[in-house]
Design an enzyme around this catalytic site. Structure first.
Site, short mmCIF file in Angstrom:
data_model
loop_
_atom_site.label_atom_id
_atom_site.label_comp_id
_atom_site.label_asym_id
_atom_site.label_seq_id
_atom_site.Cartn_x
_atom_site.Cartn_y
_atom_site.Cartn_z
N LYS A 37 0.85 -1.21 0.00
CA LYS A 37 0.00 0.00 0.00
C LYS A 37 0.88 1.25 0.00
O LYS A 37 2.07 1.17 0.32
CB LYS A 37 -0.91 -0.02 1.23
N ARG A 138 -10.71 -0.55 14.94
CA ARG A 138 -10.62 0.22 13.70
C ARG A 138 -11.69 -0.28 12.74
O ARG A 138 -12.70 0.40 12.54
CB ARG A 138 -9.21 0.10 13.11
N HIS A 168 -6.10 -7.74 12.76
CA HIS A 168 -4.86 -6.95 12.77
C HIS A 168 -4.38 -6.77 14.20
O HIS A 168 -5.15 -6.36 15.07
CB HIS A 168 -5.14 -5.59 12.11
N ARG A 225 1.19 -10.91 6.69
CA ARG A 225 1.08 -9.69 5.87
C ARG A 225 2.32 -8.86 6.14
O ARG A 225 2.40 -8.13 7.13
CB ARG A 225 -0.20 -8.92 6.24
N TYR A 269 13.08 31.53 4.71
CA TYR A 269 11.81 32.13 5.16
C TYR A 269 11.81 32.37 6.66
O TYR A 269 12.29 31.53 7.43
CB TYR A 269 10.65 31.19 4.83
N CYS A 316 12.03 24.72 2.54
CA CYS A 316 11.05 25.35 1.64
C CYS A 316 10.27 24.25 0.90
O CYS A 316 10.52 23.07 1.07
CB CYS A 316 11.73 26.23 0.60
N ASP A 318 10.38 23.37 -2.24
CA ASP A 318 11.13 22.60 -3.24
C ASP A 318 12.64 22.60 -3.01
O ASP A 318 13.37 22.00 -3.80
CB ASP A 318 10.87 23.18 -4.64
C1 LIG Z 1 -0.42 -1.90 6.88
C2 LIG Z 1 -0.96 -3.18 7.33
C3 LIG Z 1 -0.14 -4.31 7.49
C4 LIG Z 1 1.36 -4.24 7.40
O1 LIG Z 1 1.89 -3.84 8.65
P1 LIG Z 1 3.46 -3.74 8.89
O2 LIG Z 1 3.57 -3.27 10.29
O3 LIG Z 1 3.99 -2.77 7.91
O4 LIG Z 1 4.00 -5.10 8.68
C5 LIG Z 1 -0.73 -5.52 7.77
N1 LIG Z 1 -2.07 -5.61 7.92
C6 LIG Z 1 -2.90 -4.55 7.81
C7 LIG Z 1 -4.35 -4.74 8.00
C8 LIG Z 1 -2.37 -3.30 7.52
O5 LIG Z 1 -3.18 -2.24 7.45
#
Ligand SMILES: *Cc1c(COP(=O)(O)O)cnc(C)c1O
Length: 380
Positions: A37, A138, A168, A225, A269, A316, A318
């Site tokens: 992602k 969540r 998660h 994951r 700035y 800044c 850029d």
């Molecule tokens: C982003 C995410 C992960 C990956 O987590 P890491 O800490 O980067 O390994 C796994 N599962 C879900 C649902 C996530 O949103």
């Protein structure tokens, strides 16, 4: 002379190597779902996914439908799971591109199902996985109510092509007795739900992120994951990663001008930096619009000719300026390391994160689209 303005180099062979070190560190032989992602945490999603696909990975996770479609167009053939919300109006695209959608809640599943009904779409063609909430609060069905989860999962298993469920872990990277207890409770809650629907024989039931895979592995999860550690970064700054896992990304830029200023002159700035003696400063062609945090103003440093050059004044949009009085010979076109190593010196995304009170994830995700991603020549 370095000619690019601001660019990221990905060490592809190191990426392959980190992947296999991680895989070998696991207690059980889980499948790996590569979490790519947010443009693969800023590393370039197509580059990372293709590399990891060549290593035999056929599961990918993203956050949005656009990210998923991009990977399909780039030739990623395996499963692509969207970990979050997609508007029901995109259902046709999901089916067409064989993308797996997370069912966020019972309400969301119902909205998807009724959209399919209204539009005459065969909902059985839509691949889905239910999120289960085991304590992060969540998304997902509330795992404290196993029977409710079971009932909802069974109902929608008859409506969609349900390929799995997942939860998660939200404290898997913290090394404390309290965090360990919490994680174990999350896993136990998830296990109860898995057992209640075991007869559905769903192919995917997963609960491990990067940290979970290393430190809370159990055989109940079909997949890990794998996100942050694939990129060689730490989930938490206190973590110790397996030997050989180090960052695969370097961020570089160019010195565009060098000048001498007198004592009493200010830089940038708001005139927040004042020279207390004659000094040499160098201008660098990266700014906060490239994702280089403005919070590094008067605080961060870069590497030039193997030495640290501290930021003078505000970053800044850029460009920004650094002091180079003590680095002999700095000149227009010099390569600048914003993240990475140069000679003896090294500045990691995790260290930069610490300077501005955030995590490495945010530092690399923020590297914006106008920063070109290229394949590095050397190895880390
Ligand atoms: C982003 C995410 C992960 C990956 O987590 P890491 O800490 O980067 O390994 C796994 N599962 C879900 C649902 C996530 O949103």
């Amino acid at each position: 002379m370095s000619k690019k303005r601001s660019w990221v180099e990905i060490d592809v062979s190191a990426l392959r190597q980190k992947y296999s070190i991680y895989k070998c560190s696991l207690l059980y032989q889980h499948d790996i779902m590569a979490v790519v992602k947010a443009n693969a945490y800023g590393h370039g999603d197509v580059l990372v996914s293709k590399t990891i696909q060549e290593e035999g990975v056929y599961r990918f996770a993203v956050a949005t439908m656009d990210e998923a479609v991009r990977l399909r167009y780039a030739g990623i053939e395996g499963e692509i799971l969207i970990l979050g919300y997609t508007s029901v109006e995109n259902t046709e695209v999901l089916i067409e591109q064989k993308i797996t959608q997370t069912l966020i809640s019972e309400e969301y599943a119902e909205a998807l199902s009724s959209y399919c009904g209204r539009m005459g779409i065969d909902s059985a063609k839509l691949q889905c996985q239910f999120a289960i909430d085991t304590g992060m609060n969540r998304i997902g069905l509330d795992a404290n109510h196993t029977q409710y989860c079971e009932k909802v999962i069974r109902r929608y298993a008859n409506i969609f092509r349900l390929t799995g469920i997942y939860t998660h872990l939200c404290d898997a990277d913290t090394d404390s007795p309290d965090a360990l207890r919490f994680t174990q409770r999350q896993q136990a809650l998830f296990q109860d739900v898995c057992v209640s629907i075991a007869d559905l024989n769903l192919p995917s039931m997963h609960c491990l992120n990067s940290a979970g895979g290393l430190w809370h592995d159990n055989h109940q999860s079909t997949d890990v994951r794998l996100g942050i550690i694939l990129y060689g970064l730490k989930p938490d700054r206190t973590n110790i990663l397996p030997a050989g896992i180090c960052p695969v990304l370097s961020w570089k830029s160019t010195v565009t001008m060098v000048k001498t200023i007198s004592a009493g002159e200010t830089i940038g700035y708001g005139r927040t930096y004042m020279a207390d003696r004659e000094m040499q400063i160098a201008t660098i062609s990266t700014g906060y619009a490239d994702g280089y945090s403005r919070r590094l103003s008067n605080r961060g440093y870069v590497l030039i000719r193997g030495r640290r050059a501290y930021i003078t004044g505000r970053v800044c949009m850029d460009q920004f300026m650094v002091g180079v009085t003590d680095i002999p010979g700095v000149t227009m076109g010099d390569e600048v390391v914003l993240i990475g190593s140069d000679g003896e010196e090294e500045l990691s995304a995790d260290e930069m994160a610490e300077m501005i009170d955030t995590i490495g994830y945010e530092v690399v995700c923020n590297i914006s689209a106008r920063v070109e991603r290229i394949i590095a020549k050397e190895s880390c």
